[in-house]
Design a protein around this motif. Structure first.
Motif, PDB file in Angstrom:
ATOM      1  N   ASP A 181       0.893  -1.252  -0.131  1.00 64.45           N
ATOM      2  CA  ASP A 181       0.022  -0.138   0.127  1.00 64.45           C
ATOM      3  C   ASP A 181       0.771   1.265   0.155  1.00 64.45           C
ATOM      4  O   ASP A 181       0.579   2.254   0.562  1.00 64.45           O
ATOM      5  N   GLY A 182       2.008   1.416  -0.623  1.00 63.61           N
ATOM      6  CA  GLY A 182       2.845   2.255  -0.931  1.00 63.61           C
ATOM      7  C   GLY A 182       3.767   2.684   0.365  1.00 63.61           C
ATOM      8  O   GLY A 182       4.729   3.703   0.229  1.00 63.61           O
ATOM      9  N   ASN A 183       3.830   1.905   1.232  1.00 64.04           N
ATOM     10  CA  ASN A 183       4.441   1.731   2.418  1.00 64.04           C
ATOM     11  C   ASN A 183       5.877   0.773   2.489  1.00 64.04           C
ATOM     12  O   ASN A 183       5.455  -0.340   2.111  1.00 64.04           O
ATOM     13  N   MET A 184       7.061   1.205   2.523  1.00 63.27           N
ATOM     14  CA  MET A 184       8.161   0.315   2.741  1.00 63.27           C
ATOM     15  C   MET A 184       7.844  -0.650   3.745  1.00 63.27           C
ATOM     16  O   MET A 184       7.904  -0.215   4.820  1.00 63.27           O
ATOM     17  N   THR A 185       8.073  -2.013   3.509  1.00 60.14           N
ATOM     18  CA  THR A 185       7.832  -2.887   4.548  1.00 60.14           C
ATOM     19  C   THR A 185       9.249  -3.859   4.687  1.00 60.14           C
ATOM     20  O   THR A 185       9.440  -4.486   5.840  1.00 60.14           O
ATOM     21  N   VAL A 186       9.947  -4.159   3.596  1.00 55.85           N
ATOM     22  CA  VAL A 186      10.984  -5.002   3.715  1.00 55.85           C
ATOM     23  C   VAL A 186      12.190  -3.892   3.030  1.00 55.85           C
ATOM     24  O   VAL A 186      12.104  -3.362   2.331  1.00 55.85           O
ATOM     25  N   ASN A 187      13.360  -3.956   3.892  1.00 51.80           N
ATOM     26  CA  ASN A 187      14.416  -3.357   3.238  1.00 51.80           C
ATOM     27  C   ASN A 187      15.758  -4.356   3.428  1.00 51.80           C
ATOM     28  O   ASN A 187      15.704  -4.585   4.756  1.00 51.80           O
ATOM     29  N   ILE A 188      16.783  -4.812   2.612  1.00 49.08           N
ATOM     30  CA  ILE A 188      17.692  -5.631   2.714  1.00 49.08           C
ATOM     31  C   ILE A 188      18.685  -4.911   1.886  1.00 49.08           C
ATOM     32  O   ILE A 188      18.742  -4.696   0.769  1.00 49.08           O
ATOM     33  N   ARG A 189      19.942  -4.571   2.462  1.00 51.29           N
ATOM     34  CA  ARG A 189      21.165  -4.011   1.778  1.00 51.29           C
ATOM     35  C   ARG A 189      22.304  -5.218   1.612  1.00 51.29           C
ATOM     36  O   ARG A 189      22.398  -5.796   2.658  1.00 51.29           O
ATOM     37  N   PHE A 190      22.778  -5.298   0.437  1.00 57.60           N
ATOM     38  CA  PHE A 190      23.857  -6.155   0.162  1.00 57.60           C
ATOM     39  C   PHE A 190      25.165  -5.563  -0.232  1.00 57.60           C
ATOM     40  O   PHE A 190      24.996  -4.610  -0.888  1.00 57.60           O
ATOM     41  N   ALA A 200       8.146 -11.327   6.593  1.00 56.49           N
ATOM     42  CA  ALA A 200       7.757 -11.341   8.032  1.00 56.49           C
ATOM     43  C   ALA A 200       7.474 -10.136   8.596  1.00 56.49           C
ATOM     44  O   ALA A 200       8.251  -9.045   8.262  1.00 56.49           O
ATOM     45  N   ARG A 201       6.375  -9.606   9.308  1.00 58.97           N
ATOM     46  CA  ARG A 201       6.281  -8.425   9.751  1.00 58.97           C
ATOM     47  C   ARG A 201       7.196  -8.493  11.300  1.00 58.97           C
ATOM     48  O   ARG A 201       7.471  -9.094  11.688  1.00 58.97           O
ATOM     49  N   GLY A 202       7.454  -6.978  11.489  1.00 60.96           N
ATOM     50  CA  GLY A 202       8.217  -6.689  12.637  1.00 60.96           C
ATOM     51  C   GLY A 202       9.709  -6.923  12.335  1.00 60.96           C
ATOM     52  O   GLY A 202      10.053  -6.913  11.249  1.00 60.96           O
ATOM     53  N   GLU A 203      10.250  -7.329  13.472  1.00 59.36           N
ATOM     54  CA  GLU A 203      11.748  -7.301  13.423  1.00 59.36           C
ATOM     55  C   GLU A 203      12.201  -8.924  13.651  1.00 59.36           C
ATOM     56  O   GLU A 203      13.550  -9.024  13.561  1.00 59.36           O
ATOM     57  N   ASN A 204      11.296  -9.808  13.401  1.00 60.90           N
ATOM     58  CA  ASN A 204      11.667 -11.236  13.656  1.00 60.90           C
ATOM     59  C   ASN A 204      11.322 -12.157  12.512  1.00 60.90           C
ATOM     60  O   ASN A 204      10.550 -11.686  11.791  1.00 60.90           O
ATOM     61  N   ILE A 205      11.569 -13.271  12.574  1.00 63.29           N
ATOM     62  CA  ILE A 205      10.969 -14.033  11.412  1.00 63.29           C
ATOM     63  C   ILE A 205       9.455 -14.470  11.744  1.00 63.29           C
ATOM     64  O   ILE A 205       8.931 -14.342  12.912  1.00 63.29           O
ATOM     65  N   TRP A 229      15.220  -6.242   9.633  1.00 67.35           N
ATOM     66  CA  TRP A 229      15.187  -7.337  10.464  1.00 67.35           C
ATOM     67  C   TRP A 229      15.941  -7.401  11.309  1.00 67.35           C
ATOM     68  O   TRP A 229      17.280  -7.731  11.080  1.00 67.35           O
ATOM     69  N   SER A 230      15.898  -7.220  12.855  1.00 70.03           N
ATOM     70  CA  SER A 230      17.110  -7.209  13.825  1.00 70.03           C
ATOM     71  C   SER A 230      17.416  -8.677  13.898  1.00 70.03           C
ATOM     72  O   SER A 230      18.814  -8.844  14.260  1.00 70.03           O
ATOM     73  N   THR A 231      16.681  -9.620  13.648  1.00 67.88           N
ATOM     74  CA  THR A 231      17.183 -11.183  13.898  1.00 67.88           C
ATOM     75  C   THR A 231      17.825 -11.628  12.616  1.00 67.88           C
ATOM     76  O   THR A 231      18.365 -12.734  12.612  1.00 67.88           O
ATOM     77  N   MET A 232      18.134 -10.782  11.599  1.00 65.90           N
ATOM     78  CA  MET A 232      18.758 -11.299  10.232  1.00 65.90           C
ATOM     79  C   MET A 232      20.245 -10.723  10.516  1.00 65.90           C
ATOM     80  O   MET A 232      20.162  -9.728  10.426  1.00 65.90           O
ATOM     81  N   SER A 233      21.083 -11.714  10.159  1.00 65.14           N
ATOM     82  CA  SER A 233      22.635 -11.344  10.286  1.00 65.14           C
ATOM     83  C   SER A 233      23.226 -12.364   9.415  1.00 65.14           C
ATOM     84  O   SER A 233      22.851 -13.580   9.321  1.00 65.14           O
ATOM     85  N   GLN A 234      24.463 -12.127   8.815  1.00 69.26           N
ATOM     86  CA  GLN A 234      25.444 -13.170   8.410  1.00 69.26           C
ATOM     87  C   GLN A 234      25.489 -14.454   9.410  1.00 69.26           C
ATOM     88  O   GLN A 234      25.803 -15.439   8.658  1.00 69.26           O
ATOM     89  N   ASN A 235      25.536 -14.184  10.695  1.00 68.92           N
ATOM     90  CA  ASN A 235      25.814 -15.210  11.872  1.00 68.92           C
ATOM     91  C   ASN A 235      24.738 -16.247  11.801  1.00 68.92           C
ATOM     92  O   ASN A 235      24.740 -17.141  12.601  1.00 68.92           O
ATOM     93  N   ARG A 236      23.432 -15.743  11.613  1.00 62.66           N
ATOM     94  CA  ARG A 236      22.118 -16.339  11.505  1.00 62.66           C
ATOM     95  C   ARG A 236      22.264 -17.736  10.471  1.00 62.66           C
ATOM     96  O   ARG A 236      22.884 -17.847   9.688  1.00 62.66           O
ATOM     97  N   THR A 237      21.474 -18.822  11.272  1.00 58.07           N
ATOM     98  CA  THR A 237      21.435 -19.996  10.396  1.00 58.07           C
ATOM     99  C   THR A 237      20.282 -19.975   9.506  1.00 58.07           C
ATOM    100  O   THR A 237      19.228 -19.458   9.883  1.00 58.07           O
ATOM    101  N   PHE A 238      20.527 -20.112   8.025  1.00 57.87           N
ATOM    102  CA  PHE A 238      19.559 -20.170   7.134  1.00 57.87           C
ATOM    103  C   PHE A 238      19.287 -21.546   6.437  1.00 57.87           C
ATOM    104  O   PHE A 238      20.528 -22.201   6.188  1.00 57.87           O
ATOM    105  N   ASN A 239      17.991 -22.156   6.260  1.00 61.64           N
ATOM    106  CA  ASN A 239      18.127 -23.243   5.438  1.00 61.64           C
ATOM    107  C   ASN A 239      18.042 -22.727   3.821  1.00 61.64           C
ATOM    108  O   ASN A 239      18.246 -23.721   3.156  1.00 61.64           O
ATOM    109  N   PHE A 240      17.715 -21.851   3.759  1.00 59.33           N
ATOM    110  CA  PHE A 240      17.669 -21.078   2.307  1.00 59.33           C
ATOM    111  C   PHE A 240      18.053 -19.503   2.630  1.00 59.33           C
ATOM    112  O   PHE A 240      17.267 -18.808   3.359  1.00 59.33           O
ATOM    113  N   PHE A 241      18.907 -19.103   1.752  1.00 60.22           N
ATOM    114  CA  PHE A 241      18.910 -17.644   1.657  1.00 60.22           C
ATOM    115  C   PHE A 241      19.343 -17.611  -0.037  1.00 60.22           C
ATOM    116  O   PHE A 241      20.598 -17.576  -0.326  1.00 60.22           O
ATOM    117  N   SER A 242      18.430 -17.545  -0.877  1.00 59.03           N
ATOM    118  CA  SER A 242      18.632 -17.827  -2.249  1.00 59.03           C
ATOM    119  C   SER A 242      17.600 -17.221  -3.182  1.00 59.03           C
ATOM    120  O   SER A 242      16.508 -17.008  -2.843  1.00 59.03           O
TER     121      SER A 242
END
Length: 153
Positions: A34-43, A128-133, A64-77
């Motif tokens: 609805d015109g509002n930024m909800t996700v932002n990720i920089r690479f 995911a809404r908010g700062e978590n998964i 997302w405060s819970t997303m970092s390079q040190n986090r475990t992902f089963n997919f990031f692709s």
């Protein structure tokens, strides 16, 4: 930018075909609802190509405060898995308990094993809404209207 031949609401920049010669330093993915930024990720875009920029090892930061390079992902692709693209997921625990940050449900796939993938309009941009998964099976996710990728030279 030009529209694709399949869909007039999807645009593709010429930069995708010249990415290797663009000297890209950063790539930013954003989603809007609805015109509002909800996700932002920089690479980090240095030395990337148009498919490998979307990788947790290139992650600079995100909303997302819970997303970092040190986090475990089963997919990031970018290519994702199980018919999902732009897929950032932490764990599969069976459809009701799958957990992650974002998924794009592809319109060209006819098989959707999980209920949250049965979206009436595709592509569907789930996040995911908010700062978590989010646990996708709880249907507690946002549904963005727009996914945009920006580059910085």
């Amino acid at each position: 930018m030009t529209g694709t031949s399949n869909c007039t609401s999807i645009y593709r920049s010429h930069v995708l075909t010249t990415w290797d010669s663009e000297s890209i330093s950063e790539v930013k993915l954003e989603m809007y609802e609805d015109g509002n930024m909800t996700v932002n990720i920089r690479f980090n875009g240095t030395g990337s190509n148009f498919t490998n920029w979307f990788d947790h090892n290139r992650l600079i930061d995100s909303g997302w405060s819970t997303m970092s390079q040190n986090r475990t992902f089963n997919f990031f692709s970018l290519q994702g898995g199980f018919m999902r693209t732009f897929f950032i997921n932490e764990a599969y625990k069976g459809c009701p308990k799958d957990r992650g940050w974002m998924i794009v449900i592809d319109p060209n796939v006819g098989y959707f094993p999980c209920g949250y993938e049965a979206q009436p309009n595709k592509p569907a941009f789930l996040y995911a809404r908010g700062e978590n998964i989010t646990r996708w099976g709880d249907n507690d996710y946002g549904l963005a209207d727009v996914l945009a990728v920006f580059i910085k030279r």
